[in-house]
Design a protein around this motif. Structure first.
Motif, PDB file in Angstrom:
ATOM      1  N   MET B 232       0.836  -1.189   0.000  1.00  0.00           N
ATOM      2  CA  MET B 232       0.000   0.000   0.000  1.00  0.00           C
ATOM      3  C   MET B 232       0.878   1.248   0.000  1.00  0.00           C
ATOM      4  O   MET B 232       1.971   1.238   0.546  1.00  0.00           O
ATOM      5  CB  MET B 232      -0.871   0.014   1.246  1.00  0.00           C
ATOM      6  CG  MET B 232      -1.896  -1.096   1.234  1.00  0.00           C
ATOM      7  SD  MET B 232      -3.401  -0.632   2.115  1.00  0.00           S
ATOM      8  CE  MET B 232      -3.997   0.759   1.179  1.00  0.00           C
ATOM      9  N   PRO B 366       4.205  -7.426  16.415  1.00  0.00           N
ATOM     10  CA  PRO B 366       3.347  -7.157  15.252  1.00  0.00           C
ATOM     11  C   PRO B 366       3.969  -6.091  14.350  1.00  0.00           C
ATOM     12  O   PRO B 366       4.815  -5.313  14.796  1.00  0.00           O
ATOM     13  CB  PRO B 366       2.049  -6.644  15.888  1.00  0.00           C
ATOM     14  CG  PRO B 366       2.036  -7.268  17.249  1.00  0.00           C
ATOM     15  CD  PRO B 366       3.480  -7.285  17.679  1.00  0.00           C
ATOM     16  N   SER B 379      -8.242  -2.639   4.772  1.00  0.00           N
ATOM     17  CA  SER B 379      -6.943  -3.279   4.584  1.00  0.00           C
ATOM     18  C   SER B 379      -6.239  -3.510   5.918  1.00  0.00           C
ATOM     19  O   SER B 379      -6.691  -3.062   6.962  1.00  0.00           O
ATOM     20  CB  SER B 379      -6.084  -2.475   3.617  1.00  0.00           C
ATOM     21  OG  SER B 379      -5.878  -1.174   4.098  1.00  0.00           O
ATOM     22  N   SER B 380      -5.129  -4.207   5.860  1.00  0.00           N
ATOM     23  CA  SER B 380      -4.454  -4.719   7.054  1.00  0.00           C
ATOM     24  C   SER B 380      -2.999  -4.303   7.032  1.00  0.00           C
ATOM     25  O   SER B 380      -2.460  -3.916   6.000  1.00  0.00           O
ATOM     26  CB  SER B 380      -4.528  -6.246   7.070  1.00  0.00           C
ATOM     27  OG  SER B 380      -5.847  -6.692   6.880  1.00  0.00           O
ATOM     28  N   GLY B 381      -2.363  -4.414   8.170  1.00  0.00           N
ATOM     29  CA  GLY B 381      -0.931  -4.165   8.234  1.00  0.00           C
ATOM     30  C   GLY B 381      -0.150  -5.182   7.416  1.00  0.00           C
ATOM     31  O   GLY B 381      -0.654  -6.253   7.056  1.00  0.00           O
ATOM     32  N   LEU B 382       1.106  -4.827   7.148  1.00  0.00           N
ATOM     33  CA  LEU B 382       1.989  -5.720   6.384  1.00  0.00           C
ATOM     34  C   LEU B 382       2.122  -7.051   7.129  1.00  0.00           C
ATOM     35  O   LEU B 382       2.206  -7.077   8.359  1.00  0.00           O
ATOM     36  CB  LEU B 382       3.363  -5.061   6.242  1.00  0.00           C
ATOM     37  CG  LEU B 382       4.297  -5.655   5.192  1.00  0.00           C
ATOM     38  CD1 LEU B 382       3.784  -5.388   3.784  1.00  0.00           C
ATOM     39  CD2 LEU B 382       5.705  -5.094   5.347  1.00  0.00           C
ATOM     40  N   ASN B 383       2.174  -8.132   6.391  1.00  0.00           N
ATOM     41  CA  ASN B 383       2.277  -9.437   7.042  1.00  0.00           C
ATOM     42  C   ASN B 383       2.790 -10.479   6.077  1.00  0.00           C
ATOM     43  O   ASN B 383       3.032 -10.184   4.900  1.00  0.00           O
ATOM     44  CB  ASN B 383       0.919  -9.834   7.649  1.00  0.00           C
ATOM     45  CG  ASN B 383      -0.111 -10.132   6.596  1.00  0.00           C
ATOM     46  OD1 ASN B 383      -0.332 -11.286   6.249  1.00  0.00           O
ATOM     47  ND2 ASN B 383      -0.732  -9.103   6.025  1.00  0.00           N
ATOM     48  N   LEU B 385       1.508 -12.929   4.527  1.00  0.00           N
ATOM     49  CA  LEU B 385       0.721 -13.220   3.325  1.00  0.00           C
ATOM     50  C   LEU B 385       1.033 -12.247   2.196  1.00  0.00           C
ATOM     51  O   LEU B 385       0.836 -12.578   1.021  1.00  0.00           O
ATOM     52  CB  LEU B 385      -0.777 -13.159   3.637  1.00  0.00           C
ATOM     53  CG  LEU B 385      -1.310 -14.185   4.625  1.00  0.00           C
ATOM     54  CD1 LEU B 385      -2.814 -14.010   4.795  1.00  0.00           C
ATOM     55  CD2 LEU B 385      -0.994 -15.597   4.174  1.00  0.00           C
TER      56      LEU B 385
END
Lengths: 430, 430
Positions: B232, B366, B379-383, B385
């Motif tokens: 992102m 995290p 959307s979500s934090g970097l991870n 996946l």
């Protein structure tokens, strides 16, 4: 004629490279026109939405007719062939069953430093689903886009579909009903994307927009990205079939054409280690084209973008597969598992001689919305996670902050971030 | 002065809406300049990369000096404060442990119709990591971006970092070494993004580019998206603190400033049910600002973008939290779990009075790369996946195709796709 390549040819590398980088999509630049539509709908809401629907869909609406009423949906479903409705229901059940396995684990634990850590997945609150009108209006795509959202637990799924001159596929409405779509609006184009992103008096805004569309829809999705989430912008579809000489050429020819018939920009490629088989498949394609209803589209795709590649052996095929990173990969060989294990990049793999890609388009269960244009190197097909988001959790008490805090403060100091260090040290009593 | 809102005020809704939609980012339009750089690097490779590095970083390179040599990295690491290196190692270990839990399950089964179904996750083959130079060059960000890629199993992680006039933070090199980065190049800007996306003689292309950067880097990432994947595009950072009156105002003031000191576009918001506490925090912010090293930046952010909001009770705070959908949410209240359970949209939640956000920036585990600008709604934090992709598998034999095929063919016919239907029916012997 489709390209006829052999890895033993001196010019193969150059030819393959051209195949790999051939642009199949005509990039029409509609960004400015779309920006104007988005601005207009953002400022004038339903009024602008109705204006553009009248102009481009030749359909005059009032705000209370934007949404398709329950009774209209029921009448449409009642008019559908019961055999098709039954097939849609079987497909929906299988798609749901496969996608249920994708629901992610939430976790919440205390680690050995005494720190509470967790990750919590929650569904998006509202999702918009774009469904194209006219020829590209596929009930199977409604199922594939809507069911993962519903499995994720999205409470509000709003669908938009253009109805030029009022025409709409009853099967699309039936699929929406079966998949659990909550609201359906008879609008399309960039104006529908704008309505979903910004909201109007009639259509509440959503948090993410998914689904295929034409160049205007794709440009609108790009422009509203950030305000809302979007799925990937799909390019023309592709199939790569790796087949040995023990297949029926007619079967493989049909598979290549099932991709080619989507769109003259689609691409179908056959890789085989058997030169005679390749020529038999090419002949079988020509035979099928004499009778297929969409022979004009399929023939254009095959002639302009199709290719056959003769390899020395199937191991040589693996490297080519990975370079093509195909959306759909059929492995019509004696030991498809062994070959699949060697492949790194593919959106979906269809194993063995009895698995035509069409079975995955409709009924197998996995999603048919897959990464195109070599993006299988870095992205995945649509799935439940696309309709969820993750919140991480951290919790310290005085003791665990005492353990970790000093090192966090050292790092903050090293980065010159004094308030970061201060926020830790005030709590350490220092 | 930062905004001082109360939900009981008649004008609250309008004020809150302005807060929600205030643009904090100055959008400089650099798209055309960036497109030219991308084209140049695509055509001229190392030569163009070296030209732009000389022009913008005042650093003259030769192809063999683009990559930072092992001995340079080792010398830099040896020159670092051992206490900081130790803290980086502790942080890396904790980040790795947390991210290991995110490794997805691969599955492969035969369902009751006899269809083989599966989903296989594999790491990306090559990832590029952009690290900003100068002030924004943070070793913690190197850990947060690189470790999930390595946990995913990415075999090749190539980092680029501009070194204006040759200057580079030794801690950034140390963090890269600790995180397992495989290659480091002393280039930055749009030209470095182009080199990663298209490849040059020296830098092989990657499949995805992650990491923060300035407006030129962000524009370059947008433009190469499709050729490669990107993460992102991050906006200015934000923190939202929900605190009751039982907190130490000085602690909460430090937390607000820890976000404000990042960037004058950052945003810090306090929500409380205690009017006197709010005023005490505002006073404590002013006190801290007298001594903080980055007081100029933090003060500008707090005055221009900061806000305090007095609510009737903490339940009233929940709806405001969800509308703000903050990147970072601190719940400094007596029962943070009860409050966290009611929140739908947040990138990361910090629970209780002893969990300053800075602990998550550095060492909790995290990821600190989190969704900004209200994008936590979708959307979500970097991870982990983000560094993997999924291939789905379908396998039928004659018997299971016999069971599912007829309904797939019915659906193909209903959509007017004759070759799809044909590819199934030829295998059914019909």
């Amino acid at each position: 004629m489709p390209r006829d390549l052999r890895t033993t040819d001196a010019g193969f590398e150059a030819d393959f490279d051209r195949l790999l980088h051939a642009k199949r999509e005509s990039q029409s630049d509609v960004a400015d026109a779309v920006a104007e539509v988005l601005r207009d709908v953002r400022l004038h809401g339903d009024e602008a939405l109705i204006k553009y629907t009248s102009r481009w869909d030749q359909l005059d609406l009032t705000p209370d007719r934007l949404r398709i009423a329950e009774c209209e949906i029921e009448a449409a479903v009642a008019a559908c062939d019961p055999e098709v409705i039954e097939a849609l229901k079987v497909a929906a059940t299988r798609i749901e069953a496969f996608h249920r396995r994708q629901t992610p684990d939430t976790y919440d634990y205390v680690d050995d430093a005494g720190v509470r850590l967790g990750a919590r997945w929650t569904p998006l609150s509202a999702v918009g689903l774009y469904v194209p009108g006219g020829l590209a209006s596929y009930p199977s795509s409604v199922l594939m886009n809507a069911i993962p959202a519903k499995v994720a637990g999205v409470p509000r799924l709003a669908m938009v579909v253009p109805t030029p001159e009022g025409a709409l596929s009853p099967l699309v409405l039936a699929a929406a009903r079966i998949a659990g779509v909550d609201e359906i609006y008879r609008v399309g184009g960039a104006q529908a994307v704008a309505a979903l992103a910004y909201g109007t008096a009639t259509i509440r805004p959503v948090d993410k927009i998914v689904g295929p569309g034409n160049a205007y829809v794709a440009a609108a999705k790009r422009q509203v990205f950030g305000t809302v989430g979007i799925d990937m912008i799909a390019g023309p579809s592709e199939i790569l079939v790796v087949a040995d000489g023990a297949n029926d050429p007619s079967w493989i020819a049909a598979d290549l054409l099932s991709q080619a018939e989507h769109d003259s920009s689609a691409q179908s490629i056959l890789i085989s280690d058997d030169a005679a088989f390749i020529q038999a498949v090419r002949a079988a394609v020509d035979t099928h084209l004499k009778t297929l209803p969409r022979a004009v589209i399929a023939g254009a795709s095959w002639r302009n973008n199709g290719a056959t590649i003769l390899v020395r052996d199937l191991d040589e095929a693996v490297a080519l597969v990975d370079r093509l990173a195909p959306e759909h990969l059929e492995l019509a060989v004696a030991d498809p598992d062994a070959l699949a294990a060697k492949v790194t990049h593919a959106g979906a793999i269809f194993l063995g001689r009895y698995t035509p890609e069409a079975i995955g388009d409709y009924i197998a269960g996995p999603n048919h919305v897959l990464p195109t244009a070599r993006s299988a190197r870095f992205s995945s097909g649509l799935n439940v996670l696309d309709f969820m988001k993750r919140t991480t959790l951290v919790g310290c008490d005085a003791a665990s902050l005492g353990r970790l805090g000093p090192q966090a403060a050292i790092l903050a100091d090293a980065e010159g971030l004094g308030a970061h260090a201060l926020s830790v040290r005030v709590r350490l009593g220092g």
